[in-house]
Motif scaffolding. Structure first.
Motif, short mmCIF file in Angstrom:
data_model
loop_
_atom_site.label_atom_id
_atom_site.label_comp_id
_atom_site.label_asym_id
_atom_site.label_seq_id
_atom_site.Cartn_x
_atom_site.Cartn_y
_atom_site.Cartn_z
N PRO A 208 0.84 -1.20 0.00
CA PRO A 208 0.00 0.00 0.00
C PRO A 208 0.88 1.25 0.00
N THR A 209 0.57 2.20 -0.87
CA THR A 209 1.50 3.32 -1.10
C THR A 209 0.88 4.69 -0.87
N CYS A 210 -0.33 4.94 -1.38
CA CYS A 210 -1.02 6.22 -1.21
C CYS A 210 -2.51 5.96 -1.06
N SER A 211 -3.18 6.78 -0.29
CA SER A 211 -4.64 6.76 -0.22
C SER A 211 -5.18 7.97 -0.98
N LEU A 242 -3.63 16.49 -12.44
CA LEU A 242 -2.46 15.63 -12.46
C LEU A 242 -1.88 15.65 -11.05
N LYS A 243 -1.72 14.47 -10.43
CA LYS A 243 -1.30 14.39 -9.03
C LYS A 243 -0.01 13.60 -8.88
N HIS A 244 0.84 14.06 -7.98
CA HIS A 244 2.10 13.39 -7.68
C HIS A 244 1.85 12.37 -6.58
N LEU A 245 2.17 11.10 -6.85
CA LEU A 245 1.99 10.02 -5.89
C LEU A 245 3.19 9.97 -4.95
N VAL A 246 3.02 10.56 -3.77
CA VAL A 246 4.07 10.58 -2.76
C VAL A 246 3.80 9.45 -1.76
N PRO A 247 4.67 8.45 -1.67
CA PRO A 247 4.41 7.35 -0.75
C PRO A 247 4.10 7.83 0.67
N GLY A 248 3.03 7.27 1.24
CA GLY A 248 2.61 7.63 2.58
C GLY A 248 1.61 8.74 2.66
N LYS A 249 1.32 9.40 1.52
CA LYS A 249 0.42 10.54 1.54
C LYS A 249 -0.95 10.21 0.95
N SER A 250 -1.88 11.13 1.18
CA SER A 250 -3.23 11.03 0.62
C SER A 250 -3.35 11.96 -0.57
N MET A 251 -4.08 11.51 -1.58
CA MET A 251 -4.33 12.32 -2.77
C MET A 251 -5.60 13.15 -2.64
N PRO A 254 -11.26 10.98 0.88
CA PRO A 254 -11.23 10.13 2.06
C PRO A 254 -12.06 8.86 1.95
N GLY A 255 -12.66 8.59 0.78
CA GLY A 255 -13.58 7.47 0.64
C GLY A 255 -12.98 6.11 0.96
N GLY A 256 -11.68 5.94 0.78
CA GLY A 256 -11.05 4.66 1.06
C GLY A 256 -10.24 4.62 2.33
N PHE A 257 -10.40 5.61 3.21
CA PHE A 257 -9.60 5.69 4.43
C PHE A 257 -9.80 4.47 5.34
N GLU A 258 -10.92 3.77 5.19
CA GLU A 258 -11.18 2.61 6.03
C GLU A 258 -10.05 1.58 5.96
N TRP A 259 -9.35 1.53 4.82
CA TRP A 259 -8.37 0.47 4.62
C TRP A 259 -7.01 0.78 5.22
N TYR A 260 -6.89 1.91 5.93
CA TYR A 260 -5.68 2.12 6.73
C TYR A 260 -5.53 1.00 7.76
N LYS A 261 -6.65 0.41 8.16
CA LYS A 261 -6.58 -0.69 9.14
C LYS A 261 -5.83 -1.90 8.59
N LEU A 262 -5.71 -1.98 7.27
CA LEU A 262 -4.95 -3.07 6.65
C LEU A 262 -3.56 -2.62 6.21
N ALA A 263 -3.22 -1.36 6.46
CA ALA A 263 -1.99 -0.81 5.88
C ALA A 263 -1.15 -0.02 6.88
N SER A 265 1.29 -0.79 8.78
CA SER A 265 2.73 -1.04 8.73
C SER A 265 3.41 -0.25 7.62
N ALA A 266 2.67 0.01 6.55
CA ALA A 266 3.22 0.75 5.41
C ALA A 266 2.87 2.23 5.44
N MET A 267 1.69 2.55 6.00
CA MET A 267 1.15 3.90 5.87
C MET A 267 0.94 4.64 7.20
N GLY A 268 0.98 3.94 8.30
CA GLY A 268 0.69 4.58 9.57
C GLY A 268 -0.80 4.63 9.83
N LYS A 269 -1.19 5.45 10.81
CA LYS A 269 -2.59 5.51 11.20
C LYS A 269 -3.40 6.37 10.23
N LYS A 270 -4.71 6.13 10.24
CA LYS A 270 -5.61 6.89 9.37
C LYS A 270 -5.52 8.38 9.67
#
Length: 514
Positions: A208-211, A242-251, A254-263, A265-270
């Motif tokens: 998991p890289t960006c939300s 056009l958006k820059h995909l910065v690992p660990g950041k949100s674009m 917030p519609g998919g923020f629920e899946w921070y619970k699965l990520a 270790s890679a992304m930190g807390k929601k």
């Protein structure tokens, strides 16, 4: 096969696409009327530049009774061009650079896949990102048809919703494929990692890289290897961008923020969610996890459905736009051009019109090492300015140099424009040559946004560069977080030619300090 020249933005911006015969007739009539009125017609006005003078479009003849909604391209080591289709097929095109390409040059390589949208190749395998996974395939008996298929990774969720597209990048420097996953139904995330960017490593691991992704249309790296994707107007997206995909950041969505619970270790807390009804840069300052769009594409001015992305890394084989990025628009059947720079550690920049008149809704985009641009088209029932339901097309640079704004750079007190040709000093320093306005969009949960917060900055001075190909515009009233829309209608080249495209749109998220 056919080649079509298009006349654009000569008589008014309301003329969308004019074929060569009609343009020639209208241009002749226009000159005749001027002569009849005893006006002197400058030589440049007798032969106004058109896009096809520099970048003609060649449309391929596709196999009969095949719906080839081209969604991705990849040059193969044997010189063939792989073309994937939204319909789940992959075709190989022999001699894709020939003057005309007929249906006999197509051979089907694979079928039965699920909405293949992007391609890459490595070590004898052809990789595709389809709706459900990243799959690789190869032809082991040399009969031109893939017979060996392997799933590399498919750990993201899929519910069968029509809108759950998956777009994969070319391999990055680590050999990873970056995959941007559309939300469910374009509004919510019903299964894991919809509305996210994930990476698939060469050994098949998903990271998991960006939300914050909403509705992507394409993904590609710039010349530095930094990854960008296009997102489309809708909730939390006032316009396409056009958006820059910065690992660990949100674009931003917030519609998919629920899946921070699965990520975690890679992304930190929601992270905290944005405030609906705010502005992009207001929320970017409040939320460290939010990376604002690098370039906003003004809605109905630069298109309505941003899609494929590609960077010109050919070092001049495709013309003067080295290291710049190009973006298709499906609704308008166009390709846009993007100049990016970094300010305070963030990408931002300007978009420009580049080329219109494609046969279908422009989707896939590829620039090959020898400087050829391939554009795949589909209207998919959405409709597009290009009237055909699908298309495979190639753009060639003729070698002639268009007169264009090459770059638009932000300065602490204005902008610097560079040009592809030397400029007329009188016109480039005349303040009447320019018109500047600004606006932004509401950052909100509701669908899209009108232009808001309009201002009219003052260009106080225009100073020509010593190189003869640039100008510094000093501006009173720069606006953080606004699109700065610049029209340079009065600028002329040293030979008296007008700009091929007079409009530029700079997204000024950050004002440089020097």
């Amino acid at each position: 096969m056919r080649q079509t020249a298009y006349r654009t933005r000569v008589f008014s911006q309301q003329i969308e696409t004019i074929s060569t015969p009609f343009y020639n007739a209208m241009n002749h009539l226009f000159r005749s009327l001027l002569l009849a009125a005893s006006f002197a017609v400058p030589s440049v006005a007798q032969d106004l530049p058109i896009e096809a003078d520099y970048y003609p479009i060649t449309t391929f003849e596709t196999p009969k009774d095949v719906v080839l909604e081209a969604s991705g391209f990849q040059m193969m080591p044997n010189g063939k061009l792989a073309v994937c289709s939204r319909r789940g097929e992959i075709w190989m095109v022999n001699d894709p650079f020939s003057k005309s390409v007929s249906a006999s040059q197509f051979q089907r390589f694979a079928h039965g896949l699920h909405e293949t949208l992007t391609l890459d190749q490595r070590d004898g395998w052809l990789y595709t990102t389809q709706r459900s996974d990243v799959t690789r395939m190869r032809d082991t008996d040399d009969d031109g048809v893939a017979d060996d298929f392997e799933v590399v990774n498919g750990d993201w969720g899929i519910s069968g919703d029509y809108h759950e597209y998956a777009f994969g990048s070319k391999f990055d420097k680590n050999g990873d494929t970056w995959v941007v996953l559309c939300l469910t139904g374009s509004f919510s995330s019903k299964v894991p990692f919809r509305g996210w960017c994930v990476r698939v490593t060469p050994d098949g691991k998903m990271i998991p890289t960006c939300s914050g992704v909403r509705s992507p249309g394409g993904i590609a790296a710039n010349d530095q290897g930094d990854m960008f994707y296009t997102d489309n107007q809708g909730p939390w997206n006032g316009t396409c961008s056009l958006k820059h995909l910065v690992p660990g950041k949100s674009m931003g969505h917030p519609g998919g923020f629920e899946w921070y619970k699965l990520a975690e270790s890679a992304m930190g807390k929601k992270p905290d969610e944005p405030n609906s009804g705010s502005r992009i840069m207001t929320e970017a300052k409040r939320l460290p996890s939010y990376e604002p769009p690098a370039i906003l594409f003004p809605y109905n001015k630069m298109g309505k459905s941003a899609a494929g992305v590609a960077c010109d890394t050919t070092d001049g084989e495709f013309g003067p736009f080295r290291k710049q990025m190009f973006v298709t628009d499906q609704s308008y059947s166009t390709v846009m051009r993007c100049y990016l720079e970094q300010v305070d550690g963030h990408y931002q920049g300007a978009c420009f019109p580049f080329l219109e008149g494609f046969d279908s809704g422009s989707l896939a985009l590829e620039i090959t090492p020898n400087g050829k641009m391939f554009v795949g088209g589909t209207n998919r029932g959405w409709g597009s300015r290009g009237r055909r339901p699908f298309a495979v097309e190639r753009v060639d640079w003729t070698g002639k140099m268009p007169f264009e704004v090459h770059e638009m750079r932000a300065k602490p007190d204005g902008f610097e424009l560079t040009f592809t040709q030397s400029v007329d000093q009188e016109s480039v320093t005349n303040l009447e040559s320019y018109k500047l306005s600004t606006y932004t969009y509401i950052y909100q949960e509701s669908y899209g946004s009108p232009e808001v917060d309009h201002t009219t900055p003052t260009i106080t001075k225009a100073v020509a560069g010593a190189d003869g190909k640039s100008v510094r515009l000093f501006v009173d009233g720069l606006q953080v977080g606004h699109v700065h829309e610049l029209h340079s209608d009065g600028v002329r080249s040293s030979e008296g030619a007008p700009l091929l495209h007079k409009e530029a749109y700079y997204t000024l998220n950050y004002i440089p300090t020097k």
